[in-house]
Design a protein around this motif. Structure first.
Motif, short mmCIF file in Angstrom:
data_model
loop_
_atom_site.label_atom_id
_atom_site.label_comp_id
_atom_site.label_asym_id
_atom_site.label_seq_id
_atom_site.Cartn_x
_atom_site.Cartn_y
_atom_site.Cartn_z
N SER A 178 24.52 -2.23 18.78
CA SER A 178 23.44 -2.09 17.80
C SER A 178 22.74 -0.76 18.06
O SER A 178 22.29 -0.49 19.17
CB SER A 178 22.45 -3.24 17.94
OG SER A 178 21.36 -3.07 17.04
N LEU A 179 22.65 0.05 17.02
CA LEU A 179 22.10 1.40 17.15
C LEU A 179 20.93 1.58 16.19
O LEU A 179 21.01 1.20 15.02
CB LEU A 179 23.18 2.44 16.84
CG LEU A 179 22.74 3.90 16.76
CD1 LEU A 179 22.48 4.43 18.17
CD2 LEU A 179 23.79 4.75 16.07
N THR A 180 19.84 2.15 16.70
CA THR A 180 18.71 2.54 15.87
C THR A 180 18.47 4.03 16.05
O THR A 180 18.24 4.49 17.17
CB THR A 180 17.44 1.77 16.25
OG1 THR A 180 17.67 0.36 16.07
CG2 THR A 180 16.27 2.19 15.36
N PHE A 181 18.53 4.76 14.96
CA PHE A 181 18.42 6.22 14.98
C PHE A 181 17.21 6.64 14.15
O PHE A 181 17.15 6.37 12.94
CB PHE A 181 19.71 6.83 14.41
CG PHE A 181 19.62 8.29 14.07
CD1 PHE A 181 19.17 9.22 15.00
CD2 PHE A 181 19.99 8.75 12.81
CE1 PHE A 181 19.10 10.56 14.68
CE2 PHE A 181 19.92 10.09 12.49
CZ PHE A 181 19.47 11.00 13.43
N THR A 182 16.23 7.28 14.81
CA THR A 182 14.99 7.69 14.13
C THR A 182 14.78 9.19 14.34
O THR A 182 14.40 9.62 15.44
CB THR A 182 13.78 6.93 14.68
OG1 THR A 182 14.03 5.52 14.60
CG2 THR A 182 12.53 7.28 13.89
N PRO A 183 15.03 10.02 13.33
CA PRO A 183 14.83 11.47 13.47
C PRO A 183 13.34 11.81 13.55
O PRO A 183 12.50 11.12 12.98
CB PRO A 183 15.46 12.05 12.20
CG PRO A 183 16.23 10.93 11.58
CD PRO A 183 15.58 9.66 12.01
N SER A 184 13.03 12.89 14.25
CA SER A 184 11.67 13.41 14.27
C SER A 184 11.56 14.53 13.24
O SER A 184 12.56 14.96 12.65
CB SER A 184 11.33 13.95 15.66
OG SER A 184 12.09 15.12 15.93
N ASP A 185 10.34 15.02 13.02
CA ASP A 185 10.14 16.12 12.07
C ASP A 185 10.94 17.35 12.50
O ASP A 185 11.47 18.10 11.67
CB ASP A 185 8.65 16.49 11.99
CG ASP A 185 7.79 15.31 11.54
OD1 ASP A 185 8.37 14.34 11.01
OD2 ASP A 185 6.56 15.38 11.71
N ALA A 186 11.04 17.57 13.82
CA ALA A 186 11.71 18.76 14.33
C ALA A 186 13.20 18.76 14.01
O ALA A 186 13.82 19.82 13.92
CB ALA A 186 11.51 18.87 15.84
N LEU A 187 13.80 17.58 13.86
CA LEU A 187 15.23 17.53 13.55
C LEU A 187 15.52 18.20 12.22
O LEU A 187 16.46 18.98 12.08
CB LEU A 187 15.71 16.07 13.54
CG LEU A 187 17.21 15.87 13.28
CD1 LEU A 187 17.74 14.76 14.18
CD2 LEU A 187 17.50 15.53 11.83
N TYR A 188 14.69 17.93 11.21
CA TYR A 188 14.89 18.55 9.91
C TYR A 188 14.54 20.03 9.96
O TYR A 188 15.22 20.86 9.33
CB TYR A 188 14.04 17.85 8.85
CG TYR A 188 14.39 16.39 8.67
CD1 TYR A 188 15.52 16.01 7.96
CD2 TYR A 188 13.60 15.39 9.22
CE1 TYR A 188 15.85 14.68 7.80
CE2 TYR A 188 13.91 14.05 9.06
CZ TYR A 188 15.05 13.69 8.35
OH TYR A 188 15.38 12.37 8.20
N ALA A 189 13.50 20.38 10.70
CA ALA A 189 13.08 21.78 10.77
C ALA A 189 14.15 22.65 11.41
O ALA A 189 14.25 23.84 11.12
CB ALA A 189 11.78 21.90 11.57
N SER A 190 14.98 22.06 12.28
CA SER A 190 16.04 22.84 12.95
C SER A 190 17.31 22.92 12.12
O SER A 190 18.31 23.47 12.58
CB SER A 190 16.35 22.22 14.31
OG SER A 190 16.84 20.90 14.16
N GLY A 191 17.29 22.37 10.88
CA GLY A 191 18.44 22.51 10.00
C GLY A 191 19.48 21.43 10.16
O GLY A 191 20.57 21.53 9.58
N ASN A 192 19.19 20.37 10.90
CA ASN A 192 20.15 19.27 11.07
C ASN A 192 20.04 18.28 9.92
O ASN A 192 19.00 18.18 9.26
CB ASN A 192 19.91 18.56 12.41
CG ASN A 192 20.42 19.37 13.58
OD1 ASN A 192 21.62 19.47 13.79
ND2 ASN A 192 19.51 19.97 14.32
N ASP A 193 21.11 17.54 9.72
CA ASP A 193 21.20 16.60 8.60
C ASP A 193 21.62 15.23 9.12
O ASP A 193 22.73 15.07 9.62
CB ASP A 193 22.22 17.12 7.58
CG ASP A 193 22.29 16.25 6.33
OD1 ASP A 193 21.57 15.24 6.28
OD2 ASP A 193 23.06 16.59 5.42
N PRO A 194 20.76 14.22 9.03
CA PRO A 194 21.13 12.88 9.50
C PRO A 194 22.38 12.34 8.82
O PRO A 194 23.18 11.63 9.44
CB PRO A 194 19.90 12.03 9.17
CG PRO A 194 18.78 13.00 9.13
CD PRO A 194 19.35 14.27 8.58
#
Length: 735
Positions: A178-194
């Motif tokens: 079971s996996l829970t993945f929660t991006p932070s604001d910095a993830l989007y700011a660094s150009g990554n895509d969930p």
């Protein structure tokens, strides 16, 4: 005027690409030396994977497609399904070269490099039928969400694309993950895509993913720069934990990740949670990523790095000895060093200002000395502190400009591969001292010079495989490129294990071209130096690499323009070594200020071994016009600087004279006679090459504290061009 809001992040991405390509070359070199452990193979895979992921965030489709196909092959290697041999490794190097070209083309907005597709076809031929052909994904139907979150997530990422949902009862597992993945604001700011990360997760097997919208506020309260979404996934229990965590390796510092074992066969969905099925079409597009409408924020103080560090151990799948389950991640405690990107022009200006500061400090010291102030006065104390601060500032600025020669050496690896292919020879490049630091200006201006010399070594220095085999040598020739600090300079050597210089052929060519008279009686060293004459070549026919008589004379001119020198040593049947000696920096140096025949000169302190006062017992005659001195059991040639520079005739006696004992690059020593030693001082280098060309024995000029211009000597070049005359002709006859 509008600017691209992604420009800064994109520039950072290309800087990271350079670092990744460097680690990629390092790992391939390790593999070429027989190191096939899982960590090394994973460094290659992760470097290509990181470049692909970052390129996808910026819509660099050609780079994504190329990197994906390279990555797929490396995935087969790390899983143990594809064995590595010399031929395949050579192809991996070739593909890495094209990957670097792809990155450069994407950065500069140029078309895809020629030959890229042919290279990929060779790569796929290596795989046979195991490598699926890439399928282009039609993204025309992807539209932004109605809420316009601008987080890089689209409606297509939330729709049902045929995968079973949690409620439909996915494949039963005895102990599913079971996996829970929660991006932070910095993830989007660094150009990554969930969405891209979750697509990669889907490739592991039968995975069910749902998006949690619980934290999503009302439309009026939305902040487009914040992250509100999280994802829950169920994965097959037979998967290895390290494989799952590996998907999120490059973003684990900018997201929250919870991974646990679930013993129930089918988790029950909570109807109170607004969950949306997420199942991207991986089967239809193995090499594509979701389009993004990212509105970047200001990068955080320490910008998240979505690349794998070159020295970070990488987890491997089960066939290649994976790490223990539950082992801590390699970068869990690693703190990346904070860096600031600064334009080189600004650093150059800072270097120039430091040079002016050194000159003004010298002028101030001169004025204080002329005023006759006592040494213990406050002014002298303050001046000494100022001098120490000036030196510290100068050293710090020079450290900013200093860079290791490793990137330059890695570029030479490609030159060797291309040159050896052009002349059908088997050649391996070995490098030593890659961490040696040199001024960036020196490195940049040395690239073309090393390229000439490497090609020359491949074409002229090394024999063909059949000739080497007949001579009892390995079919594969070796070129060694090394760097080291020696006596305050950097020495770069290019050594081959070929046949050495054919001095008879060189002399015959020089005579036939009229470069030397037929009756000339030249030593081995003088014959070797004929290679540097303009228009000289030993090639019997013109090839793609050589034969036009242009190269080695240009090499020597380029090195001399850097304040350096080049020497040759060669042994028939064993090979040739070219030694390049260069100053560590082109800005400031420590020098000994001397006086010769009323002229003020500067000798680099790094070239001086010791100073001494001559006595009659030290001096010995050698020939009618030459003297040597006896130094601790050895005889060292004596050179009168005043006579060699044309300031005056040789002295009648050198007893009581002052000599500077200097060392050459080959270890030979020489003694330079001077009239007086004035002081030791830090001087600013002012080049003369551009205005006056190469002056034998003179490296540059400087401005002293009293405003006087003084020449900076090059002792090694001075000795090489010296007459050695230290006795007048009439005096010799009288003796």
């Amino acid at each position: 005027m509008s600017t691209d809001p992604m420009a800064e992040i994109k520039a950072s991405f290309f800087v990271e690409c350079d670092e990744l390509l460097e680690s990629l070359q390092d790992a391939l070199t390790d593999m070429d030396e027989g190191n096939y452990d899982s960590e090394t193979i994973n460094v290659v895979f992760r470097a290509v994977h990181s470049i692909k992921g970052g390129a996808g965030a910026f819509g660099l489709d050609a780079l994504v497609a190329f990197a994906h196909r390279y990555e797929t092959v490396m995935d087969e290697v790390r899983s143990g399904r594809l064995e590595i041999d010399h031929g395949s490794l050579k192809l991996f190097f070739h593909t890495a070269d094209f990957l670097a070209d792809q990155v450069s083309a994407a950065r500069d907005g140029l078309p895809e490099p020629d030959g890229s597709e042919a290279c990929l076809q060779e790569l796929e031929a290596l795989m046979g039928d195991a490598l699926p052909a890439p399928v282009e994904e039609d993204v025309s139907d992807f539209q932004p969400m109605g809420l316009s979150l601008d987080l890089g997530i689209t409606d297509a990422d939330f729709g049902d694309f045929g995968l079973p949902s949690l409620d439909d009862g996915a494949s039963e597992h005895d102990a599913a993950w079971s996996l829970t993945f929660t991006p932070s604001d910095a993830l989007y700011a660094s150009g990554n895509d969930p969405a891209h990360l979750l697509r990669t997760l889907r490739e592991l097997g039968d995975v069910t993913v749902r998006c949690d919208l619980t934290a999503l506020p009302e439309f009026d309260a939305l902040d487009t720069q914040q992250s509100y979404l999280s994802w829950h996934a169920t994965l097959p229990g037979e998967l290895d934990e390290s494989d799952i965590r590996e998907v999120f390796d490059f973003v684990e510092d900018v997201c929250s990740l919870e991974l646990t074992r679930e013993t129930q066969t089918t988790p029950e969905a909570d109807d109170n949670l607004p969950l949306a099925d997420l199942a991207p079409q991986i089967e239809a597009a193995p090499n594509s990523v979701a389009p993004t409408d990212v509105v970047p924020t200001e990068p955080p103080e320490s910008e998240p790095n979505n690349t794998a560090p070159a020295d970070k151990p990488a987890a491997a799948p089960a066939p290649v000895a994976p790490p223990l389950k539950g082992a801590p991640q390699a970068n869990a405690t690693a703190e990346p060093g904070a860096t600031v990107r600064v334009d080189l022009e600004r650093i150059d200006r800072l270097v120039n200002l430091v040079g002016e500061l050194v000159i003004n400090q010298a002028m101030l010291a001169q004025s204080v000395a002329e005023a006759g102030l006592p040494q213990n006065s406050k002014v002298m104390t303050g001046l000494e502190a100022f001098m120490m601060l000036t030196r510290d500032i100068q050293d710090s600025v020079m450290m900013i400009r200093a860079q290791p020669v490793k990137p330059l050496f890695q570029r030479m690896g490609r030159i060797v591969r291309e040159a050896s292919a052009a002349v059908a020879k088997e050649v391996r490049l070995r490098t030593e001292g890659e961490a040696t630091e040199v001024d960036k200006t020196v490195i940049e201006r040395l690239a073309d010079t090393l390229t000439h010399m490497i090609r020359n070594a491949v074409d002229h220095g090394l024999e063909t495989p059949d000739i080497r085999e007949a001579a009892g040598k390995p079919r594969e020739g070796v070129i060694t490129l090394s760097a080291q600090h020696r006596s305050g300079r950097v020495v770069i050597e290019i050594t081959d294990d070929g046949a050495g210089i054919n001095r008879k052929k060189v002399l015959e060519k020089a005579i036939s071209k009229g470069l030397v008279p037929p009756e000339a009686n030249l030593s081995d060293g003088e014959i070797d130096n004929l290679l540097f004459l303009p228009g000289f070549s030993t090639a019997d026919q013109i090839s793609a690499l050589s034969g036009r008589g242009v190269g080695m004379d240009v090499v020597r001119s380029s090195i001399q323009a850097l304040g350096g020198r080049i020497a040759i040593t060669s042994e028939p049947g064993k090979g040739t070594r070219f030694s390049i000696s260069l100053p560590l920096t082109l800005a400031v140096l420590d020098g000994m200020v001397i006086n010769v025949a009323g002229e003020t000169l500067v000798v680099p302190l790094s070239a001086i071994i010791e100073t001494a006062t001559l006595t009659s017992d030290d001096i010995r005659s050698l020939g009618p016009q030459t003297n040597v001195i006896h130094v601790r059991g050895d005889f060292v040639p004596l050179y009168d600087l005043g006579a060699e520079l044309g300031y005056r005739a040789p002295k009648s006696s050198y007893e009581g004279g002052i000599v500077l004992l200097t060392a050459q690059d080959d270890g030979e020593r020489s003694a330079l006679v001077v009239d007086a030693i004035m002081e030791q001082r830090q001087v600013v280098i002012k080049g003369l090459q551009q205005s006056y060309g190469h002056i034998p024995g003179v490296a540059a000029a400087t401005i002293l504290g009293d405003g006087q211009i003084a020449l900076i000597l090059d002792p090694a070049d001075l000795v090489q061009n010296a007459s050695g005359r230290t006795r007048g002709f009439d005096i010799a006859l009288a003796g």
